[in-house]
Design a protein around this motif. Structure first.
Motif, PDB file in Angstrom:
ATOM      1  N   ALA A  41     -75.050 -23.554 -69.669  1.00 51.68           N
ATOM      2  CA  ALA A  41     -74.590 -22.661 -68.612  1.00 51.68           C
ATOM      3  C   ALA A  41     -75.700 -21.699 -68.233  1.00 51.68           C
ATOM      4  N   THR A  42     -75.716 -21.299 -66.981  1.00 48.09           N
ATOM      5  CA  THR A  42     -76.695 -20.315 -66.565  1.00 48.09           C
ATOM      6  C   THR A  42     -76.014 -18.964 -66.365  1.00 48.09           C
ATOM      7  N   TYR A  43     -74.818 -18.838 -66.805  1.00 47.18           N
ATOM      8  CA  TYR A  43     -74.094 -17.582 -66.609  1.00 47.18           C
ATOM      9  C   TYR A  43     -74.405 -16.615 -67.727  1.00 47.18           C
ATOM     10  N   GLY A  44     -74.313 -15.337 -67.386  1.00 46.93           N
ATOM     11  CA  GLY A  44     -74.540 -14.330 -68.404  1.00 46.93           C
ATOM     12  C   GLY A  44     -73.371 -14.352 -69.373  1.00 46.93           C
TER      13      GLY A  44
END
Ligand code: SF4
Ligand code: SF4
Ligand code: SF4
Ligand code: SF4
Lengths: 449, 192
Positions: A41-44
């Motif tokens: 995932a590239t989400y924080g």
């Protein structure tokens, strides 16, 4: 790979917070665990809760250096207006090439090397277009003014903007060493390119695809003293051509020049080669490096009145056919043109991947899958853009057809002219021809308005 | 300076035509400008990266018109886990958890690792060294909290009319933002 970030966040804190405790674990094992946990995932994600510090450590704050202050934008505007006023005064009233040249060098330094070429009225065409077609785009007031003010000046004083304000014009003008005259037909033919460029720039800006004027600005790499190799090669080739052919970009490509040329035909005042009455000494005949001097009775076409009339009638009969043809050509080009839009390119790529026609993925298609958007919505977006393109390219075709007809019509109309005159449209108000006129030297009194 | 094509003082048909077209053009420019102004803002728009869209592809380092990109890595400290094993700092398989160059992800050694208190380390970006390649961002996003991310630094950015990285960005992460809110900082969206 799928992207259920919530699932992701459930696994990760367990596996990776273990890592924090086992800092001595062999790195290879760490990697194994990490790969296990990796859903990509590239989400924080708060995999590791921010610590509570006990030693009174203060969190640094992220610095946010501000952009250029608004004040400078208004300064640019003030300089633009002042330069336009001076250019008009020098070209019409002072009739001084020297002063125009000085102002031109100043503009080259200020708008070119100091302001690095952005924002300029030429590029502003695209911002203005985007404002009309994209509801989400908000245009800065200064950009509107940068676009409109030179137009208004041109309606009164001719192309003073080109003469001494535009940095692109200036950089070509200072390198013009050995001007060669182009044959008239070539001059008119190449001049048509600018209309095509204007049309294409508006098309791509309106569809939100690209700002091609900025992308292919040949001189901006010099102004920034930085740029890609292609840009530098393009820029250098233009400058080499500009050694011999006066201002090739201005005459044959500049999209803003097209607008200025048209408006300048209706200007209140115009450049006159001679301060008084033309005595037809022919001294100025070849003085204009931009082919802007119209010779008396030497309109290129047609040979006589009858022939002209016949040509004109044929032209007008053919006009609808020409327009239909160019519109149809535009329609045919809509598919390749639409690939200028990133969404269309992405949709095509994703389609190829989905149907197994290409084995690998690209950054862009990975990023698309990462967003979790459905394929359908991407395809629909691309189709919508495709539809916009199909009528927009027809309009572009019709526009170019119309320009061709108007150009041919203009060439068939015989002009009766008794003196050497600067063509209202093509004259860039550079002031070179003034010195060639023998009357200029004799007259001590300033020319009257 | 010459008022018309005709040397006579008499007003010619051409003059009248020219005057009226000019009037129409002026009117048109005025109306057009006015209509545009209704959709305008008194301030500039500047380019910024939406860190939630960015996939740290590396284009930011190479596509900027500046030789040394205007995009740099920034750190939202409040989101950071202060991990000893920072996956934005270290290579996937570091030889040792030390600041040796061979262990670092960053090609220019732009991340400064300082000990805070056991077991926490602070990571700061030495901005002049950062080239905006996003390697650390990728590492931090993949295994960490995602507190490292790329931003257009407005002290460097020329604010090109069309950002050339935006053209190349595979995730369409660039957008124009109003100049009074020139950054999209992760973890601070609400108090922007
Ligand atoms: S002032 Fe106009 S006509 Fe005279 S040399 Fe310059 S461009 Fe040509
Ligand atoms: S080009 Fe786009 S995706 Fe790539 S690093 Fe820059 S902002 Fe991120
Ligand atoms: S890894 Fe790349 S983006 Fe991160 S600090 Fe180093 S140079 Fe900057
Ligand atoms: S706007 Fe221009 S200077 Fe700024 S990041 Fe984009 S390409 Fe670089």
């Amino acid at each position: 790979m799928s992207y259920p970030p919530n699932q992701n966040s459930r696994i990760l804190p367990v596996t990776i917070s273990m890592l924090k405790l086992h800092l001595s674990m062999p790195p290879i094992l760490l990697t194994g665990l990490i790969i296990l946990a990796m859903v990509g995932a590239t989400y924080g994600l708060e995999r590791f809760p921010p610590p509570d510090f006990e030693t009174g450590y203060e969190l640094p704050s992220t610095t946010t250096p501000p952009p250029r202050a608004l004040f400078y934008q208004y300064l640019d505007l003030a300089v633009l207006i002042a330069a336009l006023a001076l250019a008009s005064w020098f070209s019409l009233k002072k009739r001084s090439r020297r002063r125009l040249f000085g102002l031109m060098v100043f503009s080259l330094i200020y708008f070119g090397f100091w302001r690095k070429g952005c924002i300029c009225p030429i590029g502003a065409i695209q911002n203005v277009t985007l404002t009309i077609f994209d509801r989400g785009y908000v245009i800065p007031v200064t950009v509107i003014l940068f676009f409109v003010i030179p137009l208004i000046f041109t309606l009164f004083f001719g192309r003073g903007f080109c003469a001494a304000v535009c940095p692109l014009g200036a950089i070509q003008d200072v390198v013009l060493l050995k001007p060669q005259q182009l044959p008239v037909w070539l001059e008119h033919g190449l001049g048509m390119l600018a209309y095509v460029y204007l049309g294409a720039a508006v098309l791509f800006a309106a569809t939100g695809s690209a700002f091609i004027i900025c992308q292919y600005d040949p001189f901006v790499a010099f102004f920034r003293r930085s740029g890609s190799l292609e840009m530098l090669v393009l820029g250098v080739s233009f400058l080499v051509i500009a050694l011999f052919i006066g201002r090739p970009y201005c005459r044959f490509l500049c999209p803003y020049g097209v607008i200025l040329k048209t408006l300048s035909r209706f200007s209140r005042w115009k450049i006159s080669i001679t301060p008084a009455e033309c005595i037809q000494c022919r001294l100025c005949e070849d003085s204009c490096p931009f082919n802007a001097i119209e010779k008396p009775g030497a309109a290129p076409l047609p040979a006589n009145y009858r022939q002209g009339k016949t040509t004109l009638i044929i032209l007008l009969i053919l006009a609808p056919a020409i327009m239909a043809l160019s519109g149809w050509l535009g329609y045919k080009l809509s598919a390749p043109f639409s690939r200028m839009h990133p969404t269309v390119r992405l949709a095509e790529r994703v389609h190829l991947e989905e149907t197994g026609q290409v084995p690998d993925t690209t950054d862009a298609s990975d990023a698309f899958r990462g967003t979790g958007r459905s394929l359908m919505s991407l395809y629909e977006d691309a189709e919508q853009i495709g539809r916009e393109y199909s009528w927009a390219t027809v309009l572009l075709g019709v526009f170019i057809g119309t320009v061709i007809i108007i150009k041919l019509t203009y060439l068939t109309i015989r002009r009766t002219q008794t003196s050497y005159e600067a063509d209202r449209g093509r004259c860039l108000a550079c002031g070179r021809c003034f010195a060639y006129c023998p009357i200029e030297k004799n007259s001590n009194e300033p020319a009257n308005i | 300076m010459e008022k018309s094509d005709d040397k006579n003082t008499a007003v010619t048909r051409r003059d009248v035509l020219r005057d009226s077209v000019r009037g129409a053009c002026l009117l048109g420019a005025g109306v057009f400008g006015g209509l545009l102004a209704r959709k305008s803002a008194g301030e500039q728009m500047v380019w910024q990266i939406d860190p939630y869209k960015c996939i740290s592809c590396g284009h930011c380092a190479t596509y900027c018109v500046l030789q040394e990109s205007a995009v740099k890595c920034v750190h939202s400290y409040a989101m950071c886990g202060y991990c000893d094993l920072c996956t934005g700092f270290f290579e996937p398989e570091p030889i040792a958890l030390t600041t040796g160059a061979e262990n670092q992800l960053c090609p220019t050694g732009a991340i400064i690792r300082t000990f805070v208190e056991d077991p926490y380390f602070e990571f700061t970006i030495d901005e002049p060294l950062c080239i905006g390649c996003g390697k650390c961002v990728k590492g931090c996003n993949a295994f960490g909290n995602g507190s490292l991310f790329l931003q257009v630094r407005h002290d460097r950015c020329l604010n090109c009319n069309e950002c050339s990285i935006a053209q190349a960005c595979p995730s369409q992460a660039f957008r124009r933002v109003p100049a009074h809110q020139p950054y999209i900082l992760k973890g601070q969206e609400n108090n922007e």
